[in-house]
Design an enzyme around this catalytic site. Sequence first.
Site, mmCIF file in Angstrom:
data_model
loop_
_atom_site.group_PDB
_atom_site.id
_atom_site.type_symbol
_atom_site.label_atom_id
_atom_site.label_comp_id
_atom_site.label_asym_id
_atom_site.label_seq_id
_atom_site.Cartn_x
_atom_site.Cartn_y
_atom_site.Cartn_z
ATOM 1 N N GLU A 127 12.919 30.108 14.943
ATOM 2 C CA GLU A 127 14.216 30.729 14.724
ATOM 3 C C GLU A 127 14.032 31.930 13.786
ATOM 4 O OE1 GLU A 127 17.266 28.289 12.948
ATOM 5 O OE2 GLU A 127 18.808 29.723 13.455
ATOM 6 N N ALA A 268 14.475 24.779 5.575
ATOM 7 C CA ALA A 268 13.926 23.857 6.556
ATOM 8 C C ALA A 268 14.399 24.294 7.940
ATOM 9 C CB ALA A 268 14.386 22.433 6.282
ATOM 10 N N GLU A 270 15.427 22.888 12.000
ATOM 11 C CA GLU A 270 15.890 21.728 12.758
ATOM 12 C C GLU A 270 15.252 21.551 14.130
ATOM 13 O OE1 GLU A 270 17.775 24.518 12.053
ATOM 14 O OE2 GLU A 270 19.046 25.056 13.757
ATOM 15 N N GLU A 304 19.552 19.308 8.218
ATOM 16 C CA GLU A 304 18.703 19.449 9.410
ATOM 17 C C GLU A 304 18.969 18.310 10.390
ATOM 18 O OE1 GLU A 304 17.532 22.303 9.520
ATOM 19 O OE2 GLU A 304 17.653 22.728 7.365
ATOM 20 N N HIS A 307 22.046 18.989 12.381
ATOM 21 C CA HIS A 307 21.842 20.010 13.412
ATOM 22 C C HIS A 307 21.506 19.396 14.780
ATOM 23 C CE1 HIS A 307 22.259 24.006 11.845
ATOM 24 N NE2 HIS A 307 21.279 23.943 10.957
ATOM 25 N N GLU A 326 25.611 26.937 11.982
ATOM 26 C CA GLU A 326 25.341 26.875 10.540
ATOM 27 C C GLU A 326 26.590 26.567 9.720
ATOM 28 O OE1 GLU A 326 22.552 26.383 9.593
ATOM 29 O OE2 GLU A 326 21.242 27.253 11.113
HETATM 30 N N1 TRP Z 1 18.167 26.928 11.007
HETATM 31 C C1 TRP Z 1 17.635 26.817 9.679
HETATM 32 C C2 TRP Z 1 18.662 26.037 8.887
HETATM 33 O O1 TRP Z 1 18.659 24.875 8.887
HETATM 34 C C3 TRP Z 1 17.402 28.154 9.051
HETATM 35 C C4 TRP Z 1 16.040 28.696 9.141
HETATM 36 C C5 TRP Z 1 14.897 28.064 8.861
HETATM 37 C C6 TRP Z 1 15.660 30.020 9.435
HETATM 38 N N2 TRP Z 1 13.848 28.926 8.970
HETATM 39 C C7 TRP Z 1 14.281 30.114 9.318
HETATM 40 C C8 TRP Z 1 16.347 31.144 9.781
HETATM 41 C C9 TRP Z 1 13.600 31.291 9.528
HETATM 42 C C10 TRP Z 1 15.674 32.333 9.999
HETATM 43 C C11 TRP Z 1 14.308 32.402 9.870
HETATM 44 O O2 TRP Z 1 19.576 26.558 8.330
HETATM 45 ZN ZN ZN Z 2 21.137 25.173 9.285
#
Ligand code: TRP
Ligand code: ZN
Length: 887
Positions: A127, A268, A270, A304, A307, A326
């Site tokens: 992500e 972290a 998910e 997480e 999610h 989010e």
């Molecule tokens: N989706 C992750 C969260 O739980 C956010 C995240 C983790 C993220 N690593 C990342 C977003 C790297 C951008 C880049 O919120």
């Molecule tokens: Zn998140």
Amino acid sequence: MYRDRPHPVRLADYRPPEFLIERVDLTFELDEQVTTVHALLEFSRNPAATRGDGSLTLDGEQLELIELKLAGQTLTPAEYQLEAEALRIHRVPDRFQLETQVRIHPNRNTALEGLYQSGPMLCTQCEAEGFRKITFFLDRPDVLSRFRTTLIADQDRFPVLLANGNLVSETRLPAGRHQVIWDDPFPKPCYLFALIGGDLSVVEDQFRTCSGRDIGLRIFVEPHNLDRCGHAMQALKKAMRWDEERFGREYDLDLYMIVAVSHFNMGAMENKGLNVFNDKFVLASPDTATDEDFQGIESVIAHEYFHNWTGNRITCRDWFQLSLKEGFTVYRDQEFSAEVGSRDVQRIADARFLRNHQFPEDAGPMAHPVRPDSYIEINNFYTPTVYNKGAELVRMQACLLGPELFRRATDRYFERHDGQAVTTDDFVRCIEEVSGRDLAQFRRWYAQAGTPYLDIEADHDATRHLYRLRIRQWTPPTPGQPVKEPLHLPFALGLLDDQGRECPVRLEGDVQDQPAGTRVLELRELETEICVLGLRTRPVPSMLRGFSAPVKLRYAFTNADLIHLMRYDRDGFCRWDAAQRLQERLLLRLTQDPTTLIPDDVVAAFRDALRDPATDPALIAELLTFPSESYLADQLDVVDVDGIHRAHRQLASHLGTHLNDDLMAAYAHNQDPAPTEVTPRAIGRRRLKNRALALLMAVDGAKVFNLCQTQFETADNMTDTLAALRLLVDHGGAAGDAPLQRFYERWSQVPLVIDKWFSVQASSCREGTVERVRGLMAHPDFSLRNPNRVRSLIGALCHANSVQFHAADGSGYRLLSDVVLELDPLNPQIAARLLKPILSWRRYDAGRQAQMRRELARVLETGELSADVYEVASKALDTVPEQAESS
Ligand code: TRP
Ligand code: ZN
């Protein structure tokens, strides 16, 4: 300068994907230096999309292409075109299989996006758009595929090989290698893909779901961290149970894995069935982790986990919808924390976070709506606005519906959209349908940036027993949005009589009798008048109870009103807010004029709070915690950095002096009988004890100093050790040097504790901190390649130490831009984030403004900036022409 200015991506340009990828079969031959990735992709034309020119464009960055076959035939160079960030195949049929092989280099990947090396292991972060650094793909969240992953690696170096879903097989191969196959039955976008390879130890546990299925829970860590996973595991089980009970969500795979890595850009991730965590949010024992760390772990583990439904089973159509997952997931983790801990304390923490981080974002050059309408680099939009204001939008809708209806709405959302990639609008539609309400006006919250003001006036008519509130709402302009529309929001109101009792909020036209207590009113107009009947005497208004909307409320409270609310309000948020307002008022006056008298009745109110046996110690600690220096800065037209800092110290020392006995008593009384317990009660008591110690230490005196030193030397938990260490270091000179040295020697082998050692020094208000931070950058333990280290040293100085960062000589700004320039080629995400504190340059005096602008300009002049840093720096200086067509 920028001939290749990165182009913005716009929500208005969204089109459904022309092709879908039903199946993905990946084979990795893992190696730190050279990993080969073989991909078999099953494409089919998307019936819901319009037909293009018959070509296919895949995303791909930093990939060395070694094989490309369509339907089993190797493509000739004339049949495709390879660009820096894309692979174009000129002609493709409606259904076909594509086979690619690429080479990538995990050990050279310092951006920590895609496949990278962290210490002895290999891991991924996809992500938002990292999968394109692993293989050629349609790297967008609305392409959902079934993944099968084969991992091949050296058995000794990588005995543990993990990917999403269920384990299919494990096979020994010749030459000391082995092969592990994973299969994920749930279609997912590629940003949820993950793999791990390493020599990891595992903590195992089980969870029986509400329908009686047994889920294997596994936390993987480096072997020496095995004894610090207990808290994370407990948190996971609590979160799983809570999601069943509160939201009716059961876990779906048979296995849930968490891996802790020490190089990670965020908290972290998910990934389906295989969460990857910053080890800071997994590892804890009372001697190495503070209470805040324990609470952080509980909430990030929960976040997480949640999610899995809000993000994975139902995902985002495009990255403009990021808050769909989010915002909702933050709302869910906040509710979880409120229910396993204290609701009032949690709500106060949420409100404080919003005021300290989201409000300034909304007031600065990077202001954007919860659903942005354009971005240059999506990584810059993982923001307090998308996460925390987004959570507030969900919370307001829950408040408007009430718990039963809201639960029915979320049930409908989960049922209707399971397996889909949807929008925030789809979410709101479920709320509308179930409640029968029209949320057309409420939807503006998603599209309109900026923090609304509520300006309130009140009057009381003693002869007619009428109390009238006049509320005017307005939102200041933000970049690209000069004109704002009125919003629909819940306004939770209570009224206290002169004895502190709740009055009924009785309105004209009420058919039923109103019970005394909170009433949720709804504001929609630019101006609203609320007329409350049956009030003989003028009440004290308790407004926005529970922080019912993310707005700035302005009302001419008297000191007496605020003291009354602080003493009697049943709403924890409003009690705390009253204390904040009293302190803010005093601190801003002291900033302007250090000879301002601090009224005795205010001091007495804090004394009463300290003595109140009925109040949770955690809440008392909150009442005694001043608004941050950066929050106070936001309230001034021209920030007076030194004046604010001096005012902070002055008020602390005044309370330290005048409440000496009570603070001493609170200190003694809350000396924890169970110093290694991390229950909410024990945490609250430690918080109060350490806040008392801080106020006492603001007054020079040998007795308190010895107390602090003793606490440092004898504490057996990190919360107390660190609290004492911070105070000793702030005291300056030798008082801090020896403890710092001891602390370092004791913990030199535990990186997460060494992070604290760096951050204590960088966040100290003592003179010369900027120079000391420069010195620490040369320390053998410092590295720009580890984001936790960068945050603990550079982040702590620039984000959590106003007075030293904004040193009048500009040395703090210089240090920041030096670091950003050195870090940007290594890790653009972290480099761009570091720039945030400089975004508010317009609010400082002319001298500081000039220095901040100079450093921003110096950053922008550099030839090869990342899109991440370019976007932030250019928006800060406002050199991105608003919507100017840049082609
Ligand atoms: N989706 C992750 C969260 O739980 C956010 C995240 C983790 C993220 N690593 C990342 C977003 C790297 C951008 C880049 O919120
Ligand atoms: Zn998140």
